[in-house]
Enzyme design. Structure first.
Site, PDB file in Angstrom:
ATOM      1  N   HIS A 163      44.119  22.227  78.265  1.00 20.53           N
ATOM      2  CA  HIS A 163      44.883  22.116  79.511  1.00 20.53           C
ATOM      3  C   HIS A 163      45.876  20.948  79.487  1.00 20.53           C
ATOM      4  O   HIS A 163      46.780  20.908  80.311  1.00 20.53           O
ATOM      5  CB  HIS A 163      43.953  22.038  80.733  1.00 20.53           C
ATOM      6  CG  HIS A 163      43.318  20.714  80.967  1.00 20.53           C
ATOM      7  ND1 HIS A 163      42.212  20.281  80.274  1.00 20.53           N
ATOM      8  CD2 HIS A 163      43.624  19.708  81.820  1.00 20.53           C
ATOM      9  CE1 HIS A 163      41.876  19.073  80.701  1.00 20.53           C
ATOM     10  NE2 HIS A 163      42.714  18.693  81.646  1.00 20.53           N
ATOM     11  N   LYS A 167      49.988  20.401  81.214  1.00 17.73           N
ATOM     12  CA  LYS A 167      50.461  19.320  82.091  1.00 17.73           C
ATOM     13  C   LYS A 167      51.961  19.160  81.911  1.00 17.73           C
ATOM     14  O   LYS A 167      52.430  18.944  80.791  1.00 17.73           O
ATOM     15  CB  LYS A 167      49.781  17.988  81.707  1.00 17.73           C
ATOM     16  CG  LYS A 167      48.306  17.936  82.065  1.00 17.73           C
ATOM     17  CD  LYS A 167      47.759  16.558  81.715  1.00 17.73           C
ATOM     18  CE  LYS A 167      46.268  16.537  81.941  1.00 17.73           C
ATOM     19  NZ  LYS A 167      45.815  15.433  82.740  1.00 17.73           N
ATOM     20  N   HIS A 225      42.760  17.111  73.081  1.00 17.63           N
ATOM     21  CA  HIS A 225      43.922  16.765  73.905  1.00 17.63           C
ATOM     22  C   HIS A 225      44.871  15.756  73.253  1.00 17.63           C
ATOM     23  O   HIS A 225      46.072  15.955  73.207  1.00 17.63           O
ATOM     24  CB  HIS A 225      43.462  16.151  75.235  1.00 17.63           C
ATOM     25  CG  HIS A 225      42.522  17.007  76.021  1.00 17.63           C
ATOM     26  ND1 HIS A 225      42.719  18.346  76.200  1.00 17.63           N
ATOM     27  CD2 HIS A 225      41.386  16.702  76.697  1.00 17.63           C
ATOM     28  CE1 HIS A 225      41.740  18.835  76.962  1.00 17.63           C
ATOM     29  NE2 HIS A 225      40.916  17.857  77.263  1.00 17.63           N
TER      30      HIS A 225
END
Ligand SMILES: NC(=O)C1=CN([C@@H]2O[C@H](COP(=O)(O)OP(=O)(O)OC[C@H]3O[C@@H](n4cnc5c(N)ncnc54)[C@H](OP(=O)(O)O)[C@@H]3O)[C@@H](O)[C@H]2O)C=CC1
Ligand SMILES: O=C1O[C@H](COP(=O)(O)O)[C@@H](O)[C@H](O)[C@H]1O
Length: 451
Positions: A163, A167, A225
């Site tokens: 995710h 962003k 990430h």
């Protein structure tokens, strides 16, 4: 674009990800696309009644128009089942109509077993398989999972979610670097001293021991990430933002990335002890429910990486993430080299210029050295600050938009996921051999004193 998916099946619908991020993400996406809807089938081991499941959906859609929440809740259903059991999976797939996306909101090891069970079955034509991070549990398992998935559906029907790529502030790195002549020519070993990529959180374990105690900060945040953020900050300009061009550029720079010391010892790890964060007492990590102290799970990890290519030779990339720290911040900080010469007569602090891109909140700071306000020949620091504004969609809204509209731009390509494991594997080995000590820090502090 219109949705290409009619039914979204969520395996692990009773979990934290589904209620806290996934369902609100669907709400954020659908609220931005008038008149679209999707049938949601929730699946979990828990015995939810239809009313309980509808309530979950309505709660997640609380900030969307009420008619939308009602429409989606009415078109949704819940099935109790084991995601690793082929009979249960067959029942679920039989209930799914039209074009189907299967979202694995499951712990990674369970998601792997669910894929194995599905690989023995005939899948609906065109089905999209949506896998969460971490993808696999190490390089070997990620490669094996990729091979398995490739026997099931073509790559374009596999969506690996991270995710952070949803962003807007992370994707901003592309525009910032490649649409501004003043930055891109400076992004290289000639001008950059070091790059730091930091994701500090004041949140602690938040009752997630079942997952986190097996992962730790390195796997939970850095392996997934932050290495993708590094790829966007360091990659060569892609020819286009087409999925293959963008992910090709990311893969290329990750292939050149390795721990600064090849044996993984250019890293640090620590775990929080009891303390207080924002005035709230926090128990030591090892005293949290479900934690096994023998695992030596770290809650703070830092790795210094090198990128072996022309552009970045000799520039350290310091990547750090931790929990239960004094403040929450997510930043990419580029520190530029000092100027080669200052004209005699200019005095004061000549600290290096810095570009700080904050991912949360979305801001940009450029720390500059200028002639001071008082004595014009004394240097002062001045900060150019910009607020970048929030995106229309939440990070999960962006992810869901791509899944439902059939785009792969922000899906992590299989080879990229494997590269991320390859990069951290020497660190995992060094830690398992205790070549790097496990330090401690009080919850609510800035980490071990000399970090
Ligand atoms: N939570 C978060 O903030 C984020 C999570 N993720 C990722 O999302 C995934 C899920 O995480 P999260 O929601 O936190 O985990 P949870 O443990 O909260 O949820 C997983 C759910 O799956 C259920 N489940 C487990 N095994 C089975 C099975 N065999 N059949 C059916 N259901 C099963 C669990 O039920 P039970 O409780 O009975 O075990 C639970 O309801 C992980 O890969 C994680 O890394 C990614 C980003 C953020
Ligand atoms: O994936 C995860 O991310 C969150 C941080 O994400 P953010 O969107 O809140 O910035 C982290 O707290 C969690 O441990 C991790 O699993």
């Amino acid at each position: 674009m219109t949705s290409r998916i009619d039914t979204l099946v969520i395996l692990g619908a009773g979990g934290d990800l589904t209620s806290r991020l996934l369902l609100p993400g669907i709400a954020s996406y659908l609220a931005s696309r008038d008149a679209q809807s999707v049938e949601i089938i929730g699946v979990d081991r828990e015995d939810f009644s239809a009313a309980q499941w509808h309530k979950r959906i309505s709660t997640a859609f609380a900030s969307a128009p009420s008619a939308l929440g009602t429409r989606v809740a009415d078109a949704s259903s819940y099935l109790r089942g084991d995601a690793t059991n082929p009979d249960d999976l067959a029942r679920v797939l039989a209930a799914a109509k039209g074009r189907v996306a299967l979202y694995f909101a499951l712990p990674p090891a369970v998601a792997e077993l669910a894929c194995r069970a599905l690989s023995t079955m005939t899948l609906p034509a065109g089905i999209t398989l949506v896998l969460e991070k971490p993808f696999g549990t190490d390089l070997r398992s990620a490669a094996a999972l990729n091979r398995l998935l490739q026997t099931m559906v073509p790559e374009k029907q596999i969506f690996r979610v991270d995710h952070f790529l949803g962003k807007s502030t992370v994707l901003n790195l592309i525009g910032l670097r490649f649409a501004n002549r003043i930055f891109e020519p400076l992004f290289s070993r000639d001008n950059v001293e070091k790059v730091e990529i930091i994701a500090d959180e004041s949140l602690g374990l938040e009752h997630r021991a079942g997952y986190y105690d097996h992962a730790g900060a390195l796997e939970d945040m850095i392996q997934s990430h932050l290495l993708l953020v590094l790829a966007l900050a360091a990659m060569e300009p892609p020819a286009s933002l087409d999925a293959e061009d963008l992910r090709g550029s990311m893969a290329q720079v990750l292939r050149a990335t390795r721990p600064w010391r090849k044996n993984g010892t250019s890293s640090r790890r620590a775990r929080y002890g009891a303390g207080s964060v924002d005035g709230r007492r926090m128990p030591a990590y090892i005293d949290e429910d479900g934690v096994d102290p023998r695992r030596k799970t770290e809650t703070l990890a830092q790795v210094t990486l090198a990128i072996d290519n022309w552009r970045w030779e000799g520039v350290p990339f310091i990547v750090r993430s931790g929990k239960a720290l004094a403040e929450s911040r997510q930043e990419v900080i580029v520190t530029f080299k000092e100027v080669p010469h200052l004209p005699a007569g200019l005095t004061g602090v000549a600290s290096p210029s810095r570009l700080r891109v904050s991912l949360k909140p979305a801001t940009l700071d450029l720390d500059l050295v200028v002639n001071g306000e008082g004595d014009p020949f004394t240097l002062d620091q001045s900060i150019l600050h910009a607020e970048l504004g929030e995106a229309e969609l939440s990070a999960y809204g962006e992810v869901l938009a791509d899944v439902l509209e059939g785009s792969s731009v922000i899906s992590v390509r299989g080879d990229v996921a494997e590269q991320c494991w390859r990069i951290v594997e020497p660190v995992m080995k060094a830690w398992s051999k205790d070549l790097v000590p496990l330090e401690t820090y009080p919850a609510g502090s800035l980490g071990p004193s000399e970090w």
